[in-house]
Structure formats: C-alpha cells, structure tokens
Design a protein around this motif. Sequence first.
Motif, short mmCIF file in Angstrom:
data_model
loop_
_atom_site.label_atom_id
_atom_site.label_comp_id
_atom_site.label_asym_id
_atom_site.label_seq_id
_atom_site.Cartn_x
_atom_site.Cartn_y
_atom_site.Cartn_z
N GLY A 97 0.80 -1.22 0.00
CA GLY A 97 0.00 0.00 0.00
C GLY A 97 0.83 1.26 0.00
N ARG A 98 2.13 1.13 -0.30
CA ARG A 98 3.04 2.28 -0.21
C ARG A 98 3.10 3.11 -1.49
N ASN A 99 2.47 2.64 -2.56
CA ASN A 99 2.53 3.38 -3.82
C ASN A 99 1.49 4.50 -3.81
N THR A 100 1.71 5.47 -2.97
CA THR A 100 0.75 6.56 -2.82
C THR A 100 0.67 7.43 -4.06
N ALA A 101 1.77 7.51 -4.84
CA ALA A 101 1.73 8.31 -6.07
C ALA A 101 0.72 7.73 -7.05
N ALA A 102 0.72 6.40 -7.20
CA ALA A 102 -0.25 5.75 -8.09
C ALA A 102 -1.67 5.93 -7.56
N GLN A 103 -1.84 5.80 -6.25
CA GLN A 103 -3.16 5.97 -5.66
C GLN A 103 -3.67 7.40 -5.87
N ASP A 104 -2.81 8.38 -5.65
CA ASP A 104 -3.22 9.78 -5.80
C ASP A 104 -3.57 10.08 -7.25
N HIS A 105 -2.76 9.58 -8.18
CA HIS A 105 -3.02 9.81 -9.60
C HIS A 105 -4.38 9.24 -9.99
N TYR A 106 -4.66 8.04 -9.53
CA TYR A 106 -5.93 7.39 -9.86
C TYR A 106 -7.11 8.14 -9.25
N PHE A 107 -6.96 8.54 -8.00
CA PHE A 107 -8.03 9.29 -7.33
C PHE A 107 -8.31 10.60 -8.06
N ASP A 108 -7.26 11.31 -8.42
CA ASP A 108 -7.43 12.60 -9.11
C ASP A 108 -8.07 12.40 -10.49
N LEU A 109 -7.70 11.33 -11.18
CA LEU A 109 -8.27 11.05 -12.50
C LEU A 109 -9.77 10.77 -12.38
N ILE A 110 -10.15 9.93 -11.43
CA ILE A 110 -11.57 9.62 -11.24
C ILE A 110 -12.34 10.89 -10.88
N GLU A 111 -11.75 11.69 -10.01
CA GLU A 111 -12.39 12.94 -9.62
C GLU A 111 -12.61 13.85 -10.83
N TYR A 112 -11.60 13.96 -11.69
CA TYR A 112 -11.72 14.77 -12.90
C TYR A 112 -12.83 14.23 -13.81
N LEU A 113 -12.83 12.92 -14.04
CA LEU A 113 -13.83 12.34 -14.94
C LEU A 113 -15.24 12.60 -14.44
N LEU A 114 -15.45 12.44 -13.14
CA LEU A 114 -16.79 12.67 -12.59
C LEU A 114 -17.18 14.15 -12.68
N GLU A 115 -16.23 15.03 -12.46
CA GLU A 115 -16.51 16.47 -12.57
C GLU A 115 -16.91 16.85 -14.00
N GLN A 116 -16.40 16.09 -14.98
CA GLN A 116 -16.71 16.37 -16.38
C GLN A 116 -17.98 15.66 -16.85
N GLY A 117 -18.69 15.01 -15.93
CA GLY A 117 -19.93 14.34 -16.29
C GLY A 117 -19.74 13.01 -17.01
N THR A 118 -18.60 12.38 -16.79
CA THR A 118 -18.33 11.08 -17.42
C THR A 118 -19.27 10.02 -16.88
N PRO A 119 -19.88 9.20 -17.76
CA PRO A 119 -20.76 8.12 -17.29
C PRO A 119 -19.95 6.95 -16.75
N LEU A 120 -19.35 7.17 -15.59
CA LEU A 120 -18.51 6.17 -14.95
C LEU A 120 -19.34 5.44 -13.91
N ASP A 121 -19.45 4.12 -14.04
CA ASP A 121 -20.30 3.33 -13.16
C ASP A 121 -19.54 2.56 -12.09
N GLY A 122 -18.24 2.41 -12.23
CA GLY A 122 -17.51 1.63 -11.24
C GLY A 122 -16.01 1.82 -11.35
#
Length: 361
Positions: A97-122
Amino acid sequence: RSRRQRQMCIRDRELRDLSDDPVAFNARIIEHLEEIVPLMKARGIREYDVINELRHLSDFTDIVGLEKVVSWFHKVRELDPDALLYINENSILVDGGRNTAAQDHYFDLIEYLLEQGTPLDGIGMQGHSSEATTPPTVLWSILDRFASFGLPIRITEYDLGTRDLEGQAAYDRDFTTAIFSHPATVGMTRWGFYEPQMWRPQGALIDARGNLKPNGEAHRKLLFETWHTQAGGESDAEGLFRSRAFFGTYRVRITVGEAVHEGLVAFRRDPDGAEPGPLTVAVPLGDEISWIEVRPAVDGVAIDWTASRLPLQYRFELSDDLVLWREASLGLSDSGSDSISWQLSLEDDPVFFRFRAGSGL
C-alpha cells in the motif's frame, strides 16, 4: 490476422503511427469502439473496462487531451446504454500500500472524470501481488478512500506470486476476506487458476498436475464452507423459520405434511446500500397456497416465477410490520405458461413485499 482478431485490439504501432494527427488518432479510437462494443454486447458482456492503465498511457492523452477520455466513455454509453462502464488501474492495492503516487493519480483522474460528467459506473483495481503484500487493514483504508466516490469497486485482476505456498494460502484467504467484507466492493476476478495457462504461474490455485494447491483449498473453504449458508429446522407457532444468511440465491424446500414446496429466493443487499430487513419464506398450513415469498421492499422489484402447479392465482401484498398485509394494485392469474415475470412498481414506501401463488387465494 483475421478481421475478427483485429476487432479485439488496436496495435500500439497503429496508434503511434497516428501520433502526429490527433484527429485521426481519436477517429481510430472511436472506430475501434464501434467495432468492439457491439461484438461484446452480442455475446452478453455487461461490464467494460473502458480505460485500462491510463497512468502508463500518458503519451496517448498527450496527443488528444484528457477530455477525449470523457468522450470515449460517452461513446460506449451510446453504443450500449445498459452496460456498466468501469475504469481500471494497477498498483493501487499492492506493494504494502506504499505506492501513494499511483493511488493519488488514480483518485485525481476519477475525480476529474466525474466532474466532467463522465458516465462512470464503477472503479476497477488490479491486484497482482508479490511477496510484498498489503495488510488487510491497509487494503481497507485504500478502499475507504475510493469508496468516497460512491461507486462500486471491483478487484479486476488478482494473483499472488510466491514460492511460499502456505503463506500464499494465508494471504489469499485474508485478501479475499477483506475484499468480500468491504461494503463498497462488488466482485473480484482472479487472473487465472490453472498453472500452465496463467500469466503468473505461481499464482495458480491448481498446479500443473491438476492438484489443488493450499491457496486453492483456502479458496474452496471460503466459498463453500465459511460463506456458504445451510440451515434447516421446524417452523415456530407462526409458521416461520428464522436464520441468518449470507447474501445470495437460495433454494428453499418446505415440507407441510406430505406436501413439499420448493423455490428460489434471492437475498440481496439493498441497492441504496442500506442493510436489508429480514427475508421470510413461508407456506401456511394446508396446501391451498403453493408458495409465498417475503422480502424487503424496493421500488421496481422483479418477480420471476416458475409454477409447480397450474392454473394458479397470484397476489402481491405489502406490509410495514410482517403482521398486517395490504394487497398491492397488481394481481394476475396465470394464462397457462409455466414461467412468468412481472415488474412491480411500489407507489408508497412499504418495508416488506410479499408474493403469493396458489389455487385458493
């Protein structure tokens, strides 16, 4: 390669040849989606990883921009409106669980997609682990963080490569238990099970000789013993038998005198995430009622019924306390088919729903 094989993937070289032409690059992606989604839809595929490992494909988004990723999701939604659309990424749950850079990148990407109205279901998370495993408590903290998006999480690729067979079995058990028990997770896919046909053979459940490895035995025990509910007994004075059970579909057999009644009962988590109330299946004394099913009520509940005796009458009833029942607006008699389906829309807000089938209602 055949045309069918070409439909399954786009060669990296083909896209790289278009790297100087963003319009043509994006057009090829759209063409690919128009090829592959109908093909998968026709074969009953209901979930897609629209984007996989985007962190390592930044050169692609450098060409067309991250906003095109949003448009790709919209295109898949257009091609298959009923499918569930996922994003998928690696290195989120592994390496302690030490790869916080990968976790942060993924979290930020999902956040961006949802803010843009992306039809993301999971949200998909891979789990290719080595001996640097991640403790279950850390797994939960990562899952808790991503669960804040309110989307289901699926473990899309899991295996553990190690020569320590007993340690592998213990961690497989703990990892699977942690994933199974977290309220945000909806499933887990092992990345193979038979050693000769696995990308990472050490992660197999069955070795090359066809023998179940210790982790395979741990997996079997979880599925068919620890998480497998079997219960039986006599009903009480009210004609009810009560038991706690794991979520799932159950085959229930009820014997009243010489009459035997059987049916399938689905015990599911509430779609809004709330804990369901008790699910009750009962057959009153006498054989005038063929089958009764009681379940927590949700709007749009579906009933699929295979009749054991025809003709039958059907009644839908609602209750707030499992004592007083009121008839719902929908009540049908069988027309002669042995398989019937209804969709019942609940206008008020009852707690329990009851479906009755019998010849003397």
